[in-house]
Enzyme design. Structure first.
Site, PDB file in Angstrom:
ATOM      1  N   LYS A  61       6.251  -9.799 -19.238  1.00 44.43           N
ATOM      2  CA  LYS A  61       5.761  -8.461 -19.608  1.00 44.43           C
ATOM      3  C   LYS A  61       4.370  -8.559 -20.226  1.00 44.43           C
ATOM      4  CE  LYS A  61       7.747  -6.224 -17.629  1.00 44.43           C
ATOM      5  NZ  LYS A  61       8.699  -6.937 -16.856  1.00 44.43           N
ATOM      6  N   ARG A  76       1.595   1.666  -6.036  1.00 43.12           N
ATOM      7  CA  ARG A  76       1.857   0.684  -4.984  1.00 43.12           C
ATOM      8  C   ARG A  76       0.611  -0.128  -4.645  1.00 43.12           C
ATOM      9  NH1 ARG A  76       6.419   1.601  -2.169  1.00 43.12           N
ATOM     10  NH2 ARG A  76       5.608   0.449  -0.421  1.00 43.12           N
ATOM     11  N   GLU A 105       1.700  -9.645 -17.510  1.00 49.17           N
ATOM     12  CA  GLU A 105       1.348  -8.745 -16.404  1.00 49.17           C
ATOM     13  C   GLU A 105       0.613  -7.487 -16.845  1.00 49.17           C
ATOM     14  OE1 GLU A 105       4.498  -6.974 -14.101  1.00 49.17           O
ATOM     15  OE2 GLU A 105       5.942  -7.446 -15.667  1.00 49.17           O
ATOM     16  N   LYS A 143       3.684  -2.192  -7.596  1.00 47.09           N
ATOM     17  CA  LYS A 143       5.087  -2.009  -7.975  1.00 47.09           C
ATOM     18  C   LYS A 143       6.050  -2.696  -7.026  1.00 47.09           C
ATOM     19  CE  LYS A 143       8.402  -0.455 -10.440  1.00 47.09           C
ATOM     20  NZ  LYS A 143       8.614  -1.103 -11.720  1.00 47.09           N
ATOM     21  N   HIS A 198      10.011 -31.356 -25.610  1.00 42.44           N
ATOM     22  CA  HIS A 198       9.718 -32.195 -24.441  1.00 42.44           C
ATOM     23  C   HIS A 198       8.331 -31.918 -23.879  1.00 42.44           C
ATOM     24  CE1 HIS A 198      13.899 -33.293 -24.788  1.00 42.44           C
ATOM     25  NE2 HIS A 198      14.201 -32.013 -24.809  1.00 42.44           N
ATOM     26  N   TRP A 230      -3.661  -1.965  -1.411  1.00 46.40           N
ATOM     27  CA  TRP A 230      -3.620  -3.193  -2.200  1.00 46.40           C
ATOM     28  C   TRP A 230      -4.078  -4.279  -1.241  1.00 46.40           C
ATOM     29  CZ3 TRP A 230      -1.788  -8.135  -2.729  1.00 46.40           C
ATOM     30  CH2 TRP A 230      -1.770  -8.657  -4.024  1.00 46.40           C
ATOM     31  N   GLU A 235      11.383 -13.106 -19.614  1.00 42.27           N
ATOM     32  CA  GLU A 235      11.007 -11.715 -19.310  1.00 42.27           C
ATOM     33  C   GLU A 235       9.946 -11.195 -20.283  1.00 42.27           C
ATOM     34  OE1 GLU A 235      10.855  -7.857 -17.680  1.00 42.27           O
ATOM     35  OE2 GLU A 235      11.163  -9.896 -16.937  1.00 42.27           O
ATOM     36  N   CYS A 258       0.849  -1.186   0.000  1.00 40.36           N
ATOM     37  CA  CYS A 258       0.000   0.000   0.000  1.00 40.36           C
ATOM     38  C   CYS A 258       0.881   1.232   0.000  1.00 40.36           C
ATOM     39  CB  CYS A 258      -0.871  -0.010   1.253  1.00 40.36           C
ATOM     40  SG  CYS A 258      -1.789  -1.541   1.443  1.00 40.36           S
ATOM     41  N   ASN A 278       0.508  -0.390   6.056  1.00 34.43           N
ATOM     42  CA  ASN A 278       1.023  -1.141   4.906  1.00 34.43           C
ATOM     43  C   ASN A 278       1.718  -2.374   5.475  1.00 34.43           C
ATOM     44  OD1 ASN A 278       2.184  -2.072   2.570  1.00 34.43           O
ATOM     45  ND2 ASN A 278       3.879  -0.596   2.616  1.00 34.43           N
ATOM     46  N   GLY A 279       1.194  -3.564   5.166  1.00 31.35           N
ATOM     47  CA  GLY A 279       1.789  -4.779   5.726  1.00 31.35           C
ATOM     48  C   GLY A 279       0.692  -5.739   6.147  1.00 31.35           C
TER      49      GLY A 279
HETATM   50  C1  AGP Z   1       7.946  -6.797 -12.997  1.00 33.06           C
HETATM   51  O1  AGP Z   1       7.489  -6.105 -14.064  1.00 33.06           O
HETATM   52  C2  AGP Z   1       7.088  -6.842 -11.840  1.00 33.06           C
HETATM   53  N1  AGP Z   1       6.729  -5.579 -11.403  1.00 33.06           N
HETATM   54  C3  AGP Z   1       7.586  -7.731 -10.722  1.00 33.06           C
HETATM   55  O2  AGP Z   1       7.775  -9.011 -11.229  1.00 33.06           O
HETATM   56  C4  AGP Z   1       8.891  -7.275 -10.045  1.00 33.06           C
HETATM   57  O3  AGP Z   1       9.966  -7.482 -10.883  1.00 33.06           O
HETATM   58  C5  AGP Z   1       9.098  -8.083  -8.765  1.00 33.06           C
HETATM   59  O4  AGP Z   1       8.016  -7.832  -7.920  1.00 33.06           O
HETATM   60  C6  AGP Z   1      10.417  -7.729  -8.079  1.00 33.06           C
HETATM   61  O5  AGP Z   1      10.407  -6.407  -7.677  1.00 33.06           O
HETATM   62  P1  AGP Z   1      11.766  -5.729  -7.186  1.00 33.06           P
HETATM   63  O6  AGP Z   1      12.732  -5.732  -8.332  1.00 33.06           O
HETATM   64  O7  AGP Z   1      11.357  -4.353  -6.775  1.00 33.06           O
HETATM   65  O8  AGP Z   1      12.273  -6.551  -6.034  1.00 33.06           O
END
Ligand code: AGP
Length: 607
Positions: A484, A27, A487, A602, A503, A73, A480, A2, A99-100
């Site tokens: 992308k 966030r 997500e 994020k 396989h 969140w 990766e 959050c 937050n937590g």
């Molecule tokens: C990537 O696009 C995502 N936002 C997510 O997978 C991110 O890489 C992951 O949460 C790790 O975050 P960090 O690099 O801030 O530790």
């Protein structure tokens, strides 16, 4: 995951809180709220939905100069008006944002209900404000301190009381919190970006610390009331860096910022005359690093993909056994860490809970720990023994882009730095560093003519299943690229080592299925052409990422996206960009919220 913001000073608090919440929205963005305090008491407004929902609800002219705000969140309790923060105690005297996760919330709730306290929401957080009120006798700081002694879990909290004008009590354990220092005012935030418009002078709270702030005073103590002396630090980011600057989305801005971002990342660290890498953050541990017997890279999500490229780099350039571990697995797997083990935590935010716990596990077992981090002052940066910052500037789009290439660039520099101290010849190091120095211009050149990626996204954005294939250094890039797309466009995609297709996954291929194949020049080029043939014979549509000048591949793929030529170890810095753009355009064409994709945030500060 959050966002927390607080203000106490002379100015009207509400505009500052709302602006801060807008900057923190990446966030968490499923509900939001504010609590304002003045002689008339507590005024709380909160609602499910984005910040603009709250702005429509609230009287934006409210005069109070003291308040807290939250963007959520949800973890415990659905994103509803009642479960939104701030939460107020049953006697309407105290308001709290969090937050937590309060892990022992059920036991505490039962105890408080036995005391006759009625709860309004399903959240774990409400338990804490009710507990604080339970101990409250006119001294908010003391009541918060007392309550926190009964709590297990993680928290970044801010608390205000109806009868204590101008006072905000904050505490941190596991979730980031900073205090912004101004003239006759103090701010509180989960992230420097939220308060940059008001101050660049900040104080970072450590785990187990509390802060009492008023307009003119900042008092730091431990949970056991021991005073803490901590200096004020300067935040290096500018306000301009956290604005959209004319782009439609932060993700697109950050993709196009990569040439400058990598230039800044390399600046002062690669010496083209000496053929050397200089990393100030490793000077004190270089001897130990060169004697290391084993390297473990640990991370989550995109950072884990960058770490996997790091594994290939360390094994090739330093010739040291290297493993890449998902932090969430590593932390619970009773890992074998002995003398000579180096653990590198890779994280953009530096606040990812699993990565922090993996780091703590490694430290506790005696490993030398390094942080490869973007956010200066973040917890991974402060908890690791040594480290290297990315210096790619703030990354606001939830989908990580420039931090990925920044992480790869830093891991490449560390590998060359150590390689030169082990087996790498001066010539090989010079070749590596010269190739690295060309990357920003090569990125620029590719980004100048990248429109093709939009056409490809247009053609396939309605296909619900994609595959991404790569070999060697480009296998992590395939992972990766798939992440992308998943997500931000919500299309199911899978990244694979190309040879793994036979396989099993090859059974997935149907007519016209988009299959992205990273087929740049390299030792496995012929092998990857065979993999392309396997896909085509089953009717898949091949989107090839190839090296400029490669004519042969044109007859084998429906689409060929050319990237400039560079040495294999550095190809991920170029081949990842077209995949970022294809995902971006696919998401836009599907009408998705690119910067704030559903169900994501994020920085994942809870387990
Ligand atoms: C990537 O696009 C995502 N936002 C997510 O997978 C991110 O890489 C992951 O949460 C790790 O975050 P960090 O690099 O801030 O530790």
């Amino acid at each position: 995951m959050c966002g927390i913001i607080g203000y106490t000073g002379q100015k009207r608090a509400l505009p500052i809180l709302l602006e801060g919440l807008r900057r923190l929205e990446y966030r968490g963005y499923d509900s939001a709220g504010v609590a304002l305090v003045d002689r008339n008491g507590l005024s709380v407004t909160k609602a499910a939905g984005r910040i603009f929902v709250l702005e429509q609800l609230i009287d934006t002219q409210l005069p109070q100069t003291h308040g807290i705000g939250h963007t959520r969140w949800a973890t415990h309790g659905a994103p509803t008006d009642v479960n939104a923060h701030p939460h107020v105690d049953a006697t309407d005297r105290i308001a709290l944002i969090h937050n937590g996760i309060i892990e022992n919330n059920r036991a505490l709730r039962t105890y408080l209900e036995q005391q006759g306290i009625e709860f309004r929401s399903e959240t774990d957080t409400e338990v804490l404000v009710q507990l604080i009120a339970h101990f409250y006798d006119g001294d908010l700081e003391a009541a918060v301190r007392r309550a926190l002694h009964d709590v297990t879990g993680t928290y970044g909290i801010a608390v205000v009381a109806r009868d204590e004008l101008g006072v905000i009590i904050a505490a941190r354990k596991g979730s980031p919190l900073i205090v912004g220092v101004g003239k006759g005012e103090h701010l509180l935030a989960s992230d420097p970006a939220a308060i940059l418009a008001h101050t660049t002078q900040v104080v970072y709270l450590d785990d187990g610390e509390m802060a009492r702030i008023t307009p003119d005073e900042l008092r730091l103590t431990t949970l056991d009331a021991v005073p803490v002396a901590r200096g004020v630090e300067e935040v290096e980011w500018s306000l301009e860096q956290i604005e959209l600057s004319g782009y439609d989305h932060f993700m697109l801005k950050e993709i196009f910022e990569q040439p400058e971002a990598i230039e800044t990342c390399l600046r002062g660290r690669i010496d083209l005359t000496e053929g050397a890498v200089r990393l100030g953050g490793l000077v004190d541990c270089t001897r130990e690093l060169t004697r290391a017997k084993r390297i473990i890279l640990t991370a989550c999500g995109t950072a884990w993909h960058a770490a996997l490229v790091g594994e290939y780099l360390f094994e090739e350039l330093v010739r040291i056994p290297t493993e890449t571990e998902y932090a969430s697995e590593f932390r619970y797997r009773n890992p074998i860490i002995d003398d000579g083990t180096v653990v590198i935590a890779v994280s953009q935010s530096g606040e990812t809970a699993d990565t922090l716990a993996a780091l703590a596990e490694a430290k506790q077992r005696g490993a030398l720990t390094l942080g490869v981090v973007n956010v200066v002052g973040s917890t991974v940066a402060r908890e690791s023994d040594e480290g290297v910052f990315l210096h790619v500037g703030p990354e606001i789009g939830v989908a990580s882009t420039k931090a990925f290439t920044g992480q790869v660039a830093v891991l490449a520099m560390i590998a060359c730095y150590l390689g030169r101290r082990k087996h790498m010849s001066p010539t090989a190091a010079m070749q590596f560093i010269s190739a690295l120095a060309q990357i920003p211009d090569q990125m620029r050149r590719f980004l100048k003519n990248a429109e093709q990626t939009e056409g490809i996204a247009e053609q396939y954005c309605n296909r619900e299943n994609w595959l991404y294939l790569g070999r060697g250094y480009n296998y992590p890039v395939a992972l990766e690229g798939a992440l992308k797309l998943k997500e931000i466009s919500y299309i199911h995609a899978e990244g694979l080592p190309a040879a793994e297709m036979k396989h099993g996954p090859i059974a997935l291929i149907t007519k016209g299925m988009p299959v992205v194949v990273i087929a740049t020049a390299g030792v496995q080029y012929d092998k990857i052409l065979n993999n392309i043939e396997e896909v085509r014979t089953r009717g898949g549509s091949v989107i090839a990422i190839a090296t400029e000048g490669d004519k042969e591949i044109q007859s084998m793929a429906e689409h060929v996206v050319y990237v400039p030529d560079t040495i294999e170890p550095l190809q991920p810095l170029l081949t990842s960009i077209p995949l970022q753009l294809i995902a971006y355009h696919a998401a836009v064409k599907r009408g998705c919220n690119v910067d704030k994709p559903r169900n994501l945030a994020k920085s994942v500060t809870v387990e």
